[in-house]
Design an enzyme around this catalytic site. Structure first.
Site, PDB file in Angstrom:
ATOM      1  N   TRP B 163       0.843  -1.214   0.000  1.00 27.20           N
ATOM      2  CA  TRP B 163       0.000   0.000   0.000  1.00 27.20           C
ATOM      3  C   TRP B 163       0.862   1.242   0.000  1.00 27.20           C
ATOM      4  O   TRP B 163       0.504   2.258  -0.599  1.00 27.20           O
ATOM      5  CB  TRP B 163      -0.950   0.007   1.201  1.00 27.20           C
ATOM      6  CG  TRP B 163      -1.871  -1.173   1.260  1.00 27.20           C
ATOM      7  CD1 TRP B 163      -2.091  -1.988   2.337  1.00 27.20           C
ATOM      8  CD2 TRP B 163      -2.710  -1.705   0.208  1.00 27.20           C
ATOM      9  NE1 TRP B 163      -2.999  -2.970   2.023  1.00 27.20           N
ATOM     10  CE2 TRP B 163      -3.400  -2.826   0.730  1.00 27.20           C
ATOM     11  CE3 TRP B 163      -2.934  -1.341  -1.131  1.00 27.20           C
ATOM     12  CZ2 TRP B 163      -4.300  -3.582  -0.037  1.00 27.20           C
ATOM     13  CZ3 TRP B 163      -3.827  -2.098  -1.885  1.00 27.20           C
ATOM     14  CH2 TRP B 163      -4.492  -3.195  -1.339  1.00 27.20           C
ATOM     15  N   ASP B 164       1.989   1.203   0.684  1.00 25.55           N
ATOM     16  CA  ASP B 164       2.914   2.342   0.638  1.00 25.55           C
ATOM     17  C   ASP B 164       3.350   2.625  -0.804  1.00 25.55           C
ATOM     18  O   ASP B 164       3.317   3.767  -1.266  1.00 25.55           O
ATOM     19  CB  ASP B 164       4.153   2.044   1.478  1.00 25.55           C
ATOM     20  CG  ASP B 164       3.924   2.243   2.964  1.00 25.55           C
ATOM     21  OD1 ASP B 164       3.053   3.043   3.348  1.00 25.55           O
ATOM     22  OD2 ASP B 164       4.635   1.594   3.757  1.00 25.55           O
TER      23      ASP B 164
END
Lengths: 403, 403
Positions: B163-164
């Protein structure tokens, strides 16, 4: 849905996750995105998960807010229509997103003969054009050997198609960047985005490759331990698993305080002659000494006791909840303003998200559903390619187009 | 490194992965990216993996090709310098990337008083401003319960900060899109990109949420089985594990043929009255019947026998190799044109990647290293903020800036 890219026209010839998410993000920022598919659907049109009536929830999730054109891509004239669509005129057109083969009928050199300033974002597997998918690229980069319980040597594939998603988003960035460059220099460009390069570069960007280069071997598998800091799942008295994480000094201090471990941690720091607060690496190095303190603290409290204490104390933590619980979580789905109830091509009505980010200065427009396959065939042939009704009827009769 | 965004100036006040990769992608497309950090480094400056000399391989990987300014962000004047940098004038400036708190000294409303048309990409944890990181968001979305061997109920966190990475790339796309909108309407905007929303929207985009909504529970954990199609790791006669994958009819046909299973698969199709070629879902539904055929076929051959047969047959497959093997893989690292030998701020020289995609029409410029912390403090204060030498000296003497 926002209007940042209103006026742009993007043509997408794609399947699966990476290229379709690229088109999705562009569409959710207001670009007109026209996806063409084979009559009857491309290779992803029946991809699981399916609704009870056989419609693909996957396909209708990934193609929201796009127009749909259906063509017979095995027919020379269908291929010609696809080429003409990809290269249709207009200052804010000439933008093509695809994962079709680099050397096929949608090769850049062929398309550039029809529109010299074409910008093409080409998703690929391996950079040399050979077949590669998210799972096989992961396997080649050691991730399945780094993932999973430390007491189990079997490789673990993670279930999230992370490289696909990253490639789609980076691809959208690259496409818009190339458009800015074209507005300056008038040049067309193909941007090739192979999963293999996106993945290799990302592993290097995060230091995995340099680490392995100097250590001679990759990071060992360590279960759910957060590498280089403090973090893991712990089990509460009532058997719940909670993830707690402390990378910054502030996060560490809050976690220790909320669990009532201040004195014990200070004693351990004294014994070892280190500061856990200042250097997160110390917490990782000595995690085998810290874990028993945390295990006891969690085991003495229920999740219902810890939740308010963690929230009040500003601890970085999270419960492991299944996705069905996420659906009733107001932060994630139920009351999340990203999601609105939409009727989808499957005939089902359920809440779906629009643009992934939020712009407080602009009004968010509601999420738009995917189109029925071929829903815009005639409209696009007429408006984008300037065909008259007789020509469109001929293509239908010849089975070149449908919808 | 390419020049698509040459002329843009982006200021970055950031830490960790998401916001820094956003700046990295912009820098690798030719934007001038100026990252400011606390004197002595932000919370990610010592993040593992570390070089032997203590330098962070993580930090220098994520901040390549950027300029570095060091400020005392606990000092009112240091904060003011940060605000002035984020809002410095110029048609191609006013672009700010950050993960600083939404309501702190770098809040959009405060900055907009200094530059009304500021574009700010704000990476957040949860959308409500509360702490959330990749791991805890994953835990809230059921992924650790879907990941890992089916015979083990423990949650498995995957090691890739997916997700980063997705937030960083989507953020770069959103920033450039907002710039295109500003060129049209003159408006400033903040784009808030919380990991929680990026993750929830992505799970919905791929159909996970609708599936769970209608089934009442999330997809069960199924080890390395590829959901809804055919794919898994199999063990060769010499104990190697190879991943094989067949989503499309073509991939399926090639896999069956290369393993000499045509007759056996046809017999099973006859018995079950299904076609595995046409519908990948049938392969998944009946995978317990197909697996023994494949297990026997793999167990009868060595990896050295299968490799050329798979490659010649166009099979979609991959060996599980550790990252140290990837470093000698010419496709991934050794001969990959993305990577060039660079001397990094750690003092170490090793190959690092430039831009993740390739543009055949443009000359690729070599990868650029990260800067030493504070290397460009004086240059930036002078050129961007127009400070004279006396003023810069005063700030140094007061401990407000360093470098």
């Amino acid at each position: 849905m926002y209007d940042l890219l209103k006026g742009l026209r993007v043509v997408e010839g794609s399947a699966f996750v990476a290229a379709p998410t690229c088109g999705l993000y562009l569409a959710q920022f207001g670009a007109e995105v026209i996806r063409f598919d084979n009559i009857g659907g491309g290779p992803d049109f029946r991809r699981w998960p399916l609704a009870d009536n056989g419609s693909s929830l996957y396909w209708e999730g990934l193609n929201k807010a796009k127009k749909s054109v259906a063509l017979d891509l095995s027919h020379p004239e269908g291929r010609e229509v696809a080429q003409r669509l990809a290269t249709a005129p207009g200052d804010e057109g000439g933008l093509f997103v695809t994962n079709f083969p680099v050397d096929g009928f949608l090769a850049y050199d062929r398309l550039a003969k029809l529109r010299a300033d074409l910008i093409c974002l080409r998703v690929m597997g391996w950079a040399d054009g050979s077949q590669g998918m998210d799972y096989t690229i992961n396997a080649a980069l050691g991730l399945p050997q780094m993932t999973g319980p430390a007491d189990d040597a079997r490789p673990v594939n993670h279930v999230l198609a992370a490289w696909d998603l990253l490639t789609g988003a980076w691809g959208a960035f690259a496409l818009v960047s190339a458009l800015m460059a074209r507005q300056r220099d008038g040049k067309g460009r193909e941007i090739r985005a192979p999963l293999s390069d996106i993945a290799a570069a990302s592993m290097a960007n995060m230091g995995f490759m340099a680490e392995t280069l100097f250590a001679g071997r990759q990071r060992p598998r360590m279960g759910n331990d957060v590498y280089g800091a403090f973090g893991r799942d712990f089990t509460t008295r009532d058997g719940e698993k909670l993830m707690i994480l402390a990378i910054t000094p502030k996060q560490w201090g809050k976690a220790v305080e909320a669990l009532g471990l201040t004195a014990e941690v200070a004693a351990l720091e004294g014994e070892l002659g280190v500061s856990f607060a200042i250097d997160e690496g110390n917490r990782f190095t000595h995690r085998a000494r810290l874990y028993p303190l945390f295990e006891r603290a969690f085991a003495g409290r229920t999740a219902a006791e810890l939740t308010p204490a963690f929230d009040a104390g500003g601890v970085t933590w999270g419960a492991y909840q299944p996705l069905e619980a996420a659906l009733t979580d107001p932060r994630l789905y139920k009351d999340n303003p990203l999601f609105q109830e939409v009727r989808h091509p499957s005939g089902l009505t359920y809440a779906a998200p629009g643009a992934m980010g939020t712009i407080p200065q602009d009004q968010r427009r509601p999420a738009a559903p995917a189109s029925r396959l071929g829903q815009h065939t005639d409209e696009v042939l007429s408006e984008v390619l300037g065909m008259d009704a007789a020509e469109i009827a001929r293509l239908h009769d010849a089975g070149v187009v449908a919808g």
